[in-house]
Design an enzyme around this catalytic site. Structure first.
Site, PDB file in Angstrom:
ATOM      1  N   ASN B 249       0.803  -1.210   0.000  1.00  0.00           N
ATOM      2  CA  ASN B 249       0.000   0.000   0.000  1.00  0.00           C
ATOM      3  C   ASN B 249       0.845   1.273   0.000  1.00  0.00           C
ATOM      4  O   ASN B 249       0.379   2.335  -0.407  1.00  0.00           O
ATOM      5  CB  ASN B 249      -0.923   0.013   1.215  1.00  0.00           C
ATOM      6  CG  ASN B 249      -2.300  -0.520   0.878  1.00  0.00           C
ATOM      7  OD1 ASN B 249      -3.015   0.089   0.102  1.00  0.00           O
ATOM      8  ND2 ASN B 249      -2.639  -1.663   1.445  1.00  0.00           N
ATOM      9  N   CYS B 337      -6.838  -1.019   9.345  1.00  0.00           N
ATOM     10  CA  CYS B 337      -6.474  -1.912   8.254  1.00  0.00           C
ATOM     11  C   CYS B 337      -6.252  -0.992   7.072  1.00  0.00           C
ATOM     12  O   CYS B 337      -5.429  -0.088   7.163  1.00  0.00           O
ATOM     13  CB  CYS B 337      -7.556  -2.948   8.017  1.00  0.00           C
ATOM     14  SG  CYS B 337      -9.240  -2.289   8.020  1.00  0.00           S
ATOM     15  N   SER B 338      -6.992  -1.159   5.996  1.00  0.00           N
ATOM     16  CA  SER B 338      -6.849  -0.203   4.900  1.00  0.00           C
ATOM     17  C   SER B 338      -7.833   0.942   5.104  1.00  0.00           C
ATOM     18  O   SER B 338      -7.439   2.048   5.445  1.00  0.00           O
ATOM     19  CB  SER B 338      -7.092  -0.900   3.566  1.00  0.00           C
ATOM     20  OG  SER B 338      -6.131  -1.918   3.377  1.00  0.00           O
ATOM     21  N   ARG B 383     -21.180  -5.171   1.269  1.00  0.00           N
ATOM     22  CA  ARG B 383     -20.623  -6.457   1.682  1.00  0.00           C
ATOM     23  C   ARG B 383     -21.628  -7.603   1.580  1.00  0.00           C
ATOM     24  O   ARG B 383     -21.257  -8.742   1.336  1.00  0.00           O
ATOM     25  CB  ARG B 383     -20.118  -6.377   3.129  1.00  0.00           C
ATOM     26  CG  ARG B 383     -18.922  -5.468   3.332  1.00  0.00           C
ATOM     27  CD  ARG B 383     -17.662  -6.009   2.672  1.00  0.00           C
ATOM     28  NE  ARG B 383     -16.591  -5.023   2.799  1.00  0.00           N
ATOM     29  CZ  ARG B 383     -16.233  -4.174   1.829  1.00  0.00           C
ATOM     30  NH1 ARG B 383     -16.829  -4.221   0.646  1.00  0.00           N
ATOM     31  NH2 ARG B 383     -15.255  -3.308   2.032  1.00  0.00           N
TER      32      ARG B 383
END
Lengths: 545, 570
Positions: B249, B337-338, B383
């Site tokens: 990343n 996280c991201s 999701r």
């Protein structure tokens, strides 16, 4: 006494003991003829009393002048003893090795053990074949109790009394015995009260490479068939294995000679394969460093759960033939003392509610395992840590207990006993102060070893109310139905109570169990109170009138 | 309605999945929200399937007995139908395919679902969960933490809730500066505060650090969080991604905190895989659960090959690491996280469950989901595929969290007030859109959709049925209930969640469940207690004085009646 020669160093001070879940104990290690004892000589620390017979394997390690002995027990526990002094350590290790592998059965602890409790009900007299035959007689008159094997000469692995079809005389039995492996002619294993169908067990027929036949054998088993009905022969071996057995004088019932029977082959593995499976499983369970992938692949590679599935499937098949198809069933493998007994005993648990009670289960173990000649002494001489050449050791009985646990888990209200009872039987089958599981057959037990006279029965101890308490399933509600467990892989689980017992604390699960007991006991207490008040009320009302 | 090509098909056979030779004949109806199968028997048993729960409708090859249709649901139920006419079969398939993939939120069933509540009751239902109340419960606001108005009208971060809790020393300019340095403006904010020792769990998205970028405000923010735990000298930054992913990343100008720029942080990678890996893994484990009569080897190999339990363990490990840091070391943790809405939500909520017994109660669990998932912008609609949209956005993030809770229940049978059935029901609601709670992808989106005016809240509905969802072994004063849970995460402690992934086998066997037996016993006990208290109204000694008997008897009866009424009104 002979033991003294084997004990090179009877005691060592300053030994440190490491046990699963318990704090270290430092104390004095003593070796006696039957026990390894470690005591800190302080009142508040628990002592270790370990039967030498419970020791499966030991490993020695040395660092500097002190040594460590890793003791691997047959109940799968691993303990560690740090012993100061190289020589002491070596002496202790070699003494343990010698004492834990005594050849002579009569030197085993049960012959020396004196109970600290009063024997109220002698377990040796609890499950006599005569008694259970009386029950059978009350249901059917088609069977008789034969004494043909009273001196164990016809079949050394059978008990003196066996149940056979009424019309089959002892001479016929003699001929049939010579046609069956180990003299194990077909005998009654179970009578299904609901429809009068029966399950029999035997050794393989000795048809050999030339297809020998025995008219008496055919006649004997045909005598158990209802007119116009077919029976099922469940051969616990794969077809190929059964075929190969012919070359060695064994084999299976040929269709031509047994036209009224349908033969089904299942694939329950032989004992050496099962022992290997146990060793692999326990190895996988004991390695905590595994990644998830490695754990699952080791679990799979051990094949333990596959064996469980196969055995349960075969037992379900037998039960299905009897209960659903209304057919007679004959079960055998090769000798008829291992996989055959797994199948016949598990089928009875499914079919017969009385086998799901504590007494009934004891009777089942007595009837289908001990009397039926499962060679406990050979099979349980070594457990999962065994190495080197094996001499017929195999977890046949443990697999049976595991299968029972799987059924218990699926029907948690249908059994009078709990998981602890099954674990207890596992422990005592491998190492014990009681005589119940010694020897390989009824002949050895009564004639050679005279166990009933010289040792205490496990049942004498278990059946005392104070012990029984710990084995009663609080959820038990008698269930008179046949039970059909799922044998799908998703429904079968690793028996944590045995295989992970020493690897992860069961504190929270134990607490849950206690909570459950508490809920049920409180309920019963209230029921009692309410009932007595209701009675009082009713009484008062009648007095009013 | 224009999507329903055929509202009714007769002589349809519903095949028993456990025993394909068995089936029931009946009529299939398609309504705007459900498929309904009504058996042609006396009992006229009905099977209802919400369109929004349907994940796929397959048409296997035609067989001599009819045209098969397989309906797979998002909660892993499977229905197999045999339809006599091919045209009907095609029509049903086309209708269901369309109905199960709505294109607009307005088509979802929660907008037409009407449980007959008036406006007041509906509003009250929506205020059933009070997140500010939960922070008050934790002791926030305090002299160290306050609620900032920085994000009112979602000005700073449109995926965050409007109420945000930050350290006292984090000024608006620090907040804005930090938000500029974080993916999608998701700057570090408070998720959980451990009252016992002032350690906290904060959450954010990844910093836009690339290879060398830094932000004074972001560094100040982290410093402020650490300082809000006065006893500690450092804090953890838990990056829940595998280190390799985090490093990759950086090339995109994102990444992770540079330990040289942030004073006194310890960086910890956990290695939870991304949503795509999880989606594929779950598909494999669903397949494992649906194989008919597999061998033990097939099953265990499938389990291993799916990697599912490995991923569950990773999520659990993240929670355990954070909980241990907070409870045992007294060290605050920043989790990201991201984007900070999937793995971060999992890690924070698992840690909170381990740390705080309140979240293990029925109400507390609802609060936790509302806080760490709904409010913090977990993208439910993406999701769980609520609308017909990018399939690459779909991933079982919540499934994994629920499964972690189930795995914990297996290890701590007395610790949770709710039971497995509650988790399964919740899982269904997350996918089914009958209620508005899990709709859309952020608080802002839900506000714009006027969810609270147009749909209903699931929580009071679940609360009403709490008897159904309660764990009989739970006792508030039990030692297992209190304090921090310390689960073992050795691989053998993780089990295949049969009730979730193998509904098939479950339906077949009317096997006994100890929990259900116990619940029945407890219910009976309660009745006995009531009866007993009624009887005990009879003054002691009356037995000996016959003249008073009648009196006290009738008095007892009356009191009993009164007690019952009280009970009902509660």
């Amino acid at each position: 006494m002979e033991f003294a020669e084997l004990i090179k160093t009877p005691r060592v001070d300053g030994v440190v003991l490491h046990r699963p879940f318990l704090p270290l104990v430092e104390g004095t290690l003593c070796l006696t003829g039957h026990h390894l004892i470690l005591s800190s000589r302080q009142d508040n620390t628990e002592e270790l009393w370990l039967l030498h017979a419970d020791i499966d394997f030991i490993e020695k390690r040395f660092v500097g002048s002190s040594g460590t002995i890793i003791v691997k027990c047959k109940d799968l526990r691993i303990i560690q003893l740090d012993i100061p002094g190289m020589e002491e350590c070596l002496n202790i290790a070699s003494s343990i090795e010698a004492l834990s592998t005594l050849d002579s059965v009569s030197l085993m602890y049960p012959f020396f053990y004196r109970p600290m409790f009063e024997v109220i009900e002698d377990g040796w007299n609890l499950f006599l074949p005569e008694e259970s035959f009386k029950d059978l007689e009350s249901m059917t008159d088609e069977w008789r109790l034969s004494e043909v094997n009273r001196d164990f000469s016809i079949c050394p692995s059978y008990p003196p009394l066996v149940v056979v079809p009424k019309d089959t005389d002892d001479d016929t039995l003699l001929k049939v015995a010579s046609f069956r492996h180990g003299g194990r002619f077909p005998v009654l294993s179970y009578y299904h009260k609901k429809n009068g169908m029966v399950m029999m067990r035997a050794g393989q027929p000795l048809i050999g490479p030339n297809g020998r036949r025995c008219k008496e054998d055919e006649k004997l088993i045909n005598a158990t068939l209802r007119a116009g009905k077919r029976g099922y022969i469940i051969d616990t071996r794969a077809t190929a294995v059964a075929q190969q057995a012919k070359a060695r004088g064994g084999g299976f019932e040929q269709e031509a000679n047994y036209p009224q029977w349908r033969r089904i082959h299942k694939t329950i593995e032989r004992y050496s394969v099962l022992q290997d499976s146990l060793i692999k499983l326990v190895e996988a369970c004991n390695d905590q460093s595994h990644s998830m992938d490695r754990w699952l692949s080791k679990l799979e590679a051990s094949n333990w759960l596959s064996h469980i599935k196969e055995i349960l499937t075969t037992a379900c098949l037998a039960a299905q033939c009897i209960d659903r198809e209304g057919a007679t069933v004959l079960v055998h493998g090769t000798e008829g003392t291992d996989s055959t007994l797994q199948v016949t005993s598990l089928a009875q648990i499914l079919l017969d509610p009385s086998c799901r009670t504590i007494r009934g289960f004891q009777a089942l173990v007595e009837r289908e395992w001990l009397q039926a000649g499962h060679p406990f002494q050979h099979r349980c001489a070594q457990s999962a840590y065994s190495s080197g050449k094996l001499h017929g050791e195999a977890p046949i009985f443990l697999l049976f207990l595991d299968c029972t646990w799987q059924i218990l888990r699926q029907f948690p209200c249908s059994f009078e006993f709990n998981e602890n009872f099954l674990v207890l039987l596992f422990e005592h089958a491998y190492a014990t102060q009681f005589g119940t599981f010694l020897g390989n057959s009824a002949a050895e037990r009564s004639a050679t070893l005279k166990l009933p006279q010289k040792t205490v029965s496990l049942w004498s101890w278990v059946n005392r109310p104070q012990e029984m308490e710990g084995f009663v399933n609080p959820l038990y509600e008698p269930n008179s139905l046949v039970i059909w467990p799922s044998v799908a892989p998703q429904s079968l689980q690793l028996w944590e109570g045995v295989f992970l017992r020493w690897n992860r604390s069961s504190k929270c699960l134990d607490e849950a169990y206690e909570e459950m007991v508490h809920i049920i006991e409180y309920n019963k207490e209230l029921q009692k109170k309410v009932n007595s008040l209701r009675r009082q009320l009713a009484q008062l009302e009648t007095e009013e009138i | 309605m224009e999507n329903i090509r055929t509202p009714k098909v007769e002589h349809v056979r519903l095949i028993d999945r456990t025993n394909p030779r068995r089936c029931s004949v009946g009529t299939l109806y398609l309504s705007s929200t459900h498929s309904i199968f009504v058996e042609n028997t006396e009992a006229r048993r009905e099977t209802w399937v919400l369109h929004s729960l349907v994940s796929s409708v397959e048409r296997p090859p035609v067989s001599p007995s009819g045209n098969p249709l397989v309906i797979r649901c998002k909660n892993f139920q499977v229905f197999q139908l045999l339809i006599p006419q091919e045209k009907d079969c095609l029509d049903v398939q086309a209708s269901l395919s369309r109905l199960s993939r709505p294109e607009r939120y307005g088509e979802l069933s929660c907008f037409s679902f009407n449980p007959n509540l008036n406006k007041e009751a509906r509003d009250e239902a929506w205020s059933f969960i009070d997140l500010r109340g939960d922070y008050v419960r934790m002791g926030i606001p305090s002299n160290l933490w306050y609620i900032t108005a920085a994000n009112s009208e979602y000005r700073v971060c449109d995926t965050y809730p409007s109420d945000l809790y930050v350290p006292k020393s984090a000024t608006p300019s620090v907040i804005v500066g930090s938000a500029k340095f974080r993916s999608r403006g998701r700057f570090p904010v408070l998720s959980y505060y451990h009252r016992d020792n002032s350690a906290s769990i904060c959450r954010s998205s990844q910093p836009l650090s690339g290879f060398s970028a830094r932000s004074t405000e972001d560094e100040q923010m982290i410093q402020a969080i650490m300082k809000s735990n006065p006893a500690s000298e450092f804090m953890y930054v838990v990056d829940t991604r595998p280190k390799l992913n985090a490093m990759a990343n950086r090339a995109a100008g994102k990444g992770y905190e540079n330990e040289d720029h942030y004073t006194n942080i310890k960086l910890q990678f956990i290695g939870i895989e991304n949503i795509h890996v999880m989606r594929n893994s779950q598909q494999k484990i669903i397949d494992v659960g649906q194989v008919r009569s597999p061998s033990m080897g097939d099953f265990l190999w499938g389990l291993e090959n799916s990697g599912w339990l490995k991923h569950i363990k990773a999520v659990m490990d993240a929670g355990v690491f954070i909980a241990r840091a907070v409870a045992e070391e007294g060290i605050s943790v920043l989790v990201h996280c991201s984007d900070g809405w999937d793995r971060t939500a999992q890690a924070c909520s698992v840690a909170s469950i381990l740390l705080d017994p309140y979240y293990r109660t029925l109400k507390g669990f609802m609060v936790l989901i509302e806080k760490d998932w709904v409010a913090f912008g977990h993208k439910f609609s993406h999701r769980y595929g609520h609308l017909d949209s990018d399939p690459k956005e779909i991933s079982p993030v919540m499934d994994q969290f629920l499964e972690c809770v189930w795995q914990l229940m297996e290890q701590f049978p007395c610790a949770f007030e709710f039971n497995e059935r509650f988790l399964l029901q919740l899982h269904t609601y997350v996918y089914s859109c009958q209620y508005g709670n899990f709709l859309a992808n952020s608080q802002k989106e839900r506000r714009d959709l006027r969810i609270q005016e147009r749909t209903h809240s699931v929580w009071p509905h679940l609360w009403k049925d709490q008897a159904e969802y309660s764990n009989p072994l739970y006792r508030a004063d039990h030692s297992q209930t209190q304090g921090v849970l310390r689960p073992v995460t050795t691989p053998y402690c993780f089990k295949f969640w049969k009730a979730m992934y193998n509904r098939l086998d479950q339906a077949s066997a009317a096997r006994q469940s100890p929990a259900d037996c116990l619940s029945a016993v407890r219910e009976e006990t309660q009745q006995l207690e009531e009866e007993l208290s009624t009887h005990q109204e009879v003054p002691r000694g009356t037995v000996h004085s016959p003249t008073r008997q009648e009196n006290s008897f009738s008095q007892g009866e009356e009191d009993g009646g009164g007690a019952k009424e009280d009970d009902q009104s509660q």
